[in-house]
Design a protein around this motif. Structure first.
Motif, PDB file in Angstrom:
ATOM      1  N   LYS A  29       0.802  -1.227   0.000  1.00 13.71           N
ATOM      2  CA  LYS A  29       0.000   0.000   0.000  1.00 13.71           C
ATOM      3  C   LYS A  29       0.835   1.278   0.000  1.00 13.71           C
ATOM      4  O   LYS A  29       0.354   2.327  -0.421  1.00 13.71           O
ATOM      5  N   SER A  30       2.061   1.229   0.501  1.00 11.72           N
ATOM      6  CA  SER A  30       2.865   2.447   0.614  1.00 11.72           C
ATOM      7  C   SER A  30       4.315   2.150   0.315  1.00 11.72           C
ATOM      8  O   SER A  30       4.760   1.001   0.363  1.00 11.72           O
ATOM      9  N   GLU A  31       5.059   3.216  -0.008  1.00 10.28           N
ATOM     10  CA  GLU A  31       6.469   3.074  -0.346  1.00 10.28           C
ATOM     11  C   GLU A  31       7.362   3.133   0.883  1.00 10.28           C
ATOM     12  O   GLU A  31       8.534   2.756   0.819  1.00 10.28           O
ATOM     13  N   ALA A  32       6.850   3.649   1.991  1.00 15.36           N
ATOM     14  CA  ALA A  32       7.661   3.804   3.199  1.00 15.36           C
ATOM     15  C   ALA A  32       6.775   3.592   4.416  1.00 15.36           C
ATOM     16  O   ALA A  32       5.545   3.676   4.344  1.00 15.36           O
ATOM     17  N   PRO A  33       7.366   3.276   5.567  1.00 16.31           N
ATOM     18  CA  PRO A  33       6.576   3.141   6.798  1.00 16.31           C
ATOM     19  C   PRO A  33       5.828   4.433   7.122  1.00 16.31           C
ATOM     20  O   PRO A  33       6.272   5.535   6.786  1.00 16.31           O
ATOM     21  N   ALA A  34       4.677   4.308   7.768  1.00 16.08           N
ATOM     22  CA  ALA A  34       3.852   5.454   8.140  1.00 16.08           C
ATOM     23  C   ALA A  34       3.632   5.472   9.640  1.00 16.08           C
ATOM     24  O   ALA A  34       3.668   4.428  10.305  1.00 16.08           O
ATOM     25  N   VAL A  35       3.414   6.665  10.185  1.00 20.37           N
ATOM     26  CA  VAL A  35       3.122   6.827  11.606  1.00 20.37           C
ATOM     27  C   VAL A  35       1.651   6.513  11.827  1.00 20.37           C
ATOM     28  O   VAL A  35       0.777   7.128  11.217  1.00 20.37           O
ATOM     29  N   VAL A  36       1.339   5.572  12.682  1.00 21.06           N
ATOM     30  CA  VAL A  36      -0.052   5.226  12.985  1.00 21.06           C
ATOM     31  C   VAL A  36      -0.501   5.790  14.325  1.00 21.06           C
ATOM     32  O   VAL A  36      -1.707   5.884  14.593  1.00 21.06           O
ATOM     33  N   ALA A  37       0.471   6.184  15.176  1.00 17.35           N
ATOM     34  CA  ALA A  37       0.121   6.775  16.470  1.00 17.35           C
ATOM     35  C   ALA A  37       1.355   7.461  17.042  1.00 17.35           C
ATOM     36  O   ALA A  37       2.489   7.024  16.798  1.00 17.35           O
ATOM     37  N   LYS A  38       1.134   8.529  17.784  1.00 14.47           N
ATOM     38  CA  LYS A  38       2.242   9.205  18.449  1.00 14.47           C
ATOM     39  C   LYS A  38       1.693   9.965  19.641  1.00 14.47           C
ATOM     40  O   LYS A  38       0.512  10.339  19.687  1.00 14.47           O
ATOM     41  N   GLY A  39       2.559  10.199  20.633  1.00 13.69           N
ATOM     42  CA  GLY A  39       2.118  10.916  21.819  1.00 13.69           C
ATOM     43  C   GLY A  39       3.284  11.223  22.739  1.00 13.69           C
ATOM     44  O   GLY A  39       4.385  10.698  22.574  1.00 13.69           O
ATOM     45  N   ILE A  40       3.019  12.124  23.687  1.00 18.48           N
ATOM     46  CA  ILE A  40       4.030  12.456  24.693  1.00 18.48           C
ATOM     47  C   ILE A  40       3.444  12.236  26.072  1.00 18.48           C
ATOM     48  O   ILE A  40       2.211  12.230  26.247  1.00 18.48           O
ATOM     49  N   ASN A  41       4.349  12.059  27.043  1.00 17.94           N
ATOM     50  CA  ASN A  41       3.976  11.898  28.451  1.00 17.94           C
ATOM     51  C   ASN A  41       2.942  10.797  28.635  1.00 17.94           C
ATOM     52  O   ASN A  41       3.196   9.650  28.304  1.00 17.94           O
ATOM     53  N   PHE A  42       1.742  11.137  29.153  1.00 18.23           N
ATOM     54  CA  PHE A  42       0.746  10.109  29.476  1.00 18.23           C
ATOM     55  C   PHE A  42       0.357   9.317  28.237  1.00 18.23           C
ATOM     56  O   PHE A  42       0.219   8.081  28.275  1.00 18.23           O
ATOM     57  N   LEU A  43       0.176  10.010  27.097  1.00 17.63           N
ATOM     58  CA  LEU A  43      -0.214   9.327  25.871  1.00 17.63           C
ATOM     59  C   LEU A  43       0.899   8.392  25.393  1.00 17.63           C
ATOM     60  O   LEU A  43       0.629   7.301  24.867  1.00 17.63           O
ATOM     61  N   ALA A  44       2.158   8.795  25.604  1.00 14.79           N
ATOM     62  CA  ALA A  44       3.288   7.939  25.231  1.00 14.79           C
ATOM     63  C   ALA A  44       3.290   6.660  26.075  1.00 14.79           C
ATOM     64  O   ALA A  44       3.531   5.553  25.556  1.00 14.79           O
ATOM     65  N   LEU A  45       3.011   6.820  27.372  1.00 13.29           N
ATOM     66  CA  LEU A  45       2.940   5.638  28.239  1.00 13.29           C
ATOM     67  C   LEU A  45       1.812   4.708  27.810  1.00 13.29           C
ATOM     68  O   LEU A  45       1.951   3.478  27.845  1.00 13.29           O
ATOM     69  N   LYS A  46       0.672   5.314  27.394  1.00 13.03           N
ATOM     70  CA  LYS A  46      -0.467   4.511  26.958  1.00 13.03           C
ATOM     71  C   LYS A  46      -0.116   3.721  25.704  1.00 13.03           C
ATOM     72  O   LYS A  46      -0.473   2.525  25.567  1.00 13.03           O
ATOM     73  N   ILE A  47       0.592   4.362  24.761  1.00  9.90           N
ATOM     74  CA  ILE A  47       1.005   3.670  23.535  1.00  9.90           C
ATOM     75  C   ILE A  47       1.942   2.507  23.869  1.00  9.90           C
ATOM     76  O   ILE A  47       1.824   1.404  23.310  1.00  9.90           O
ATOM     77  N   LYS A  48       2.861   2.740  24.783  1.00 14.78           N
ATOM     78  CA  LYS A  48       3.801   1.680  25.186  1.00 14.78           C
ATOM     79  C   LYS A  48       3.076   0.523  25.861  1.00 14.78           C
ATOM     80  O   LYS A  48       3.403  -0.657  25.630  1.00 14.78           O
ATOM     81  N   ASP A  49       2.075   0.843  26.696  1.00 20.77           N
ATOM     82  CA  ASP A  49       1.319  -0.219  27.367  1.00 20.77           C
ATOM     83  C   ASP A  49       0.593  -1.091  26.339  1.00 20.77           C
ATOM     84  O   ASP A  49       0.593  -2.335  26.447  1.00 20.77           O
ATOM     85  N   ILE A  50      -0.048  -0.440  25.351  1.00 18.03           N
ATOM     86  CA  ILE A  50      -0.758  -1.209  24.328  1.00 18.03           C
ATOM     87  C   ILE A  50       0.222  -2.048  23.512  1.00 18.03           C
ATOM     88  O   ILE A  50      -0.052  -3.208  23.153  1.00 18.03           O
ATOM     89  N   ALA A  51       1.407  -1.479  23.234  1.00 20.63           N
ATOM     90  CA  ALA A  51       2.420  -2.210  22.473  1.00 20.63           C
ATOM     91  C   ALA A  51       2.898  -3.445  23.233  1.00 20.63           C
ATOM     92  O   ALA A  51       3.072  -4.527  22.650  1.00 20.63           O
ATOM     93  N   GLN A  52       3.087  -3.288  24.528  1.00 17.68           N
ATOM     94  CA  GLN A  52       3.520  -4.427  25.330  1.00 17.68           C
ATOM     95  C   GLN A  52       2.446  -5.509  25.373  1.00 17.68           C
ATOM     96  O   GLN A  52       2.740  -6.702  25.279  1.00 17.68           O
ATOM     97  N   GLU A  53       1.175  -5.080  25.503  1.00 13.01           N
ATOM     98  CA  GLU A  53       0.082  -6.046  25.527  1.00 13.01           C
ATOM     99  C   GLU A  53      -0.031  -6.783  24.193  1.00 13.01           C
ATOM    100  O   GLU A  53      -0.393  -7.959  24.141  1.00 13.01           O
ATOM    101  N   SER A  54       0.253  -6.072  23.112  1.00  9.53           N
ATOM    102  CA  SER A  54       0.127  -6.656  21.766  1.00  9.53           C
ATOM    103  C   SER A  54       1.433  -7.294  21.298  1.00  9.53           C
ATOM    104  O   SER A  54       1.511  -7.734  20.142  1.00  9.53           O
TER     105      SER A  54
END
Length: 348
Positions: free
Chosen positions: A278-303
């Motif tokens: 679908k694309s020529e290069a990787p794309a950003v699907v989510a980003k965040g700082i502080n609390f949102l960054a921790l939330k992204i990391k938690d979901i990544a660890q769970e997945s």
């Protein structure tokens, strides 16, 4: 609070446009009248010579019947000659007046089309009676009275000056009398025209001043209009908050599908996904700082999504790439190394 309710502010463009849309325009009735009289006088003085000659011949024709017996047939001929001469002579003047009326009304406030609306309060006899005796109507009546009195006084002065000439005119032969009468008519016409033009100029500026004074707004009205046009800041802020919340929810829902999460390690987190079909290069699907960054990391660890610590790259991705955007070419090398590591980690 009382000061805010005072209508001290000049009307906005929207207020003026709304007023014009309702048919309320700064229209001076004196201006078209003065313009019509001025240009009609120019036409009669310089372009209606044949019309005056026809009138002169008509008057000589009528005078020829003085002292003779006039029957019904003669009356018919005189009447038809008068009607024909006046219609033919006044026909161009009629269209000139119609044209000038449209032009000088349009010049005052532009072309305004308002749909026909039947307002019952306009035919209400009580409201009509109040309008007749309103301050504006009284001022109009006073202005008209002053104009008529001034014209009457000036006419009396002119008559007093040329009275001897009028008496002497009666002893001249008919052509000379007609010429003198035309000259006298021109003097009266020019005098009346000068007075009407002066009143028209005064009325034009007075009408516009009264119109814009009537449309003045209070500070609160201007604020309300601004809110109406731009939207209430509180409502817009609330909508913006809802949009951000929904955007974050959609973003978090895409984190489990990411290939890798790059972190600061504590303050920044950016999730990347690469689909070569679908694309020529990787794309950003989510980003965040502080609390949102921790939330992204938690979901990544769970997945069970790999988390790679690269402070400089995480900061660059967060600042330079929006969600759903592909990474820029200048970051290809750094991202390629990370994806190589991730693929080796997953035995791809």
């Amino acid at each position: 609070m009382a000061d805010e309710e005072e209508k001290t502010e000049e009307p906005t463009g929207k207020k003026i446009d709304d007023s014009k849309a309702e048919g309320n325009v700064p229209k001076s009735a004196e201006v078209p009248g003065a313009a019509i009289l001025f240009f009609a006088s120019i036409y009669l003085l310089f372009f209606a010579g044949s019309f005056f000659r026809d009138i002169e011949e008509l008057m000589i024709y009528i005078y020829s019947f003085i002292g003779t017996e006039v029957n019904g047939h003669t009356y018919f001929e005189i009447t038809s000659s008068i009607i024909y001469t006046m219609l033919v002579g006044m026909f161009p003047l009629f269209f000139l007046i119609l044209f000038l009326g449209v032009i000088f009304n349009t010049m005052q406030f532009g072309f305004v089309f308002t749909p026909l609306k039947i307002k019952l309060d306009k035919i209400n006899p009580i409201s009509g009676f109040k309008n007749i005796f309103s301050a504006k109507k009284a001022l109009e009546a006073l202005k008209l009275t002053a104009k008529l009195i001034l014209i009457f006084i000036v006419m009396l002065i002119i008559l007093a000056i040329i009275w001897d000439s009028i008496l002497a005119m009666m002893d001249k032969e008919i052509h000379a009398s007609l010429d003198a009468m035309m000259t006298l008519t021109v003097y009266f016409l020019l005098t009346i025209l000068l007075i009407i033009i002066i009143f028209a100029i005064i009325d034009f500026f007075f009408t516009r001043h009264y119109y814009f004074k009537q449309l003045r707004m209070s500070k609160q009205e201007i604020k309300d209009e601004h809110k109406q046009m731009e939207g209430d800041p509180l409502v817009k802020g609330r909508i913006r908050q809802i949009q951000i919340k929904m955007s974050k929810q959609r973003m978090m829902a895409d984190v489990p599908d990411a290939d890798v999460v790059i972190t600061n390690p504590t303050h920044y987190a950016v999730a990347l996904k690469y689909d070569s079909e679908k694309s020529e290069a990787p794309a950003v699907v989510a980003k965040g700082i502080n609390f949102l960054a921790l939330k992204i990391k938690d979901i990544a660890q769970e997945s069970k999504i790999p988390i790679v610590e690269d402070p400089a790259l995480a900061r660059a991705l967060y600042d330079q790439v929006e969600v759903e955007e592909e990474i820029p070419e200048r970051l290809y090398k750094a991202i390629a190394e990370i994806f190589t590591f991730v693929y080796n980690l997953n035995n791809k």
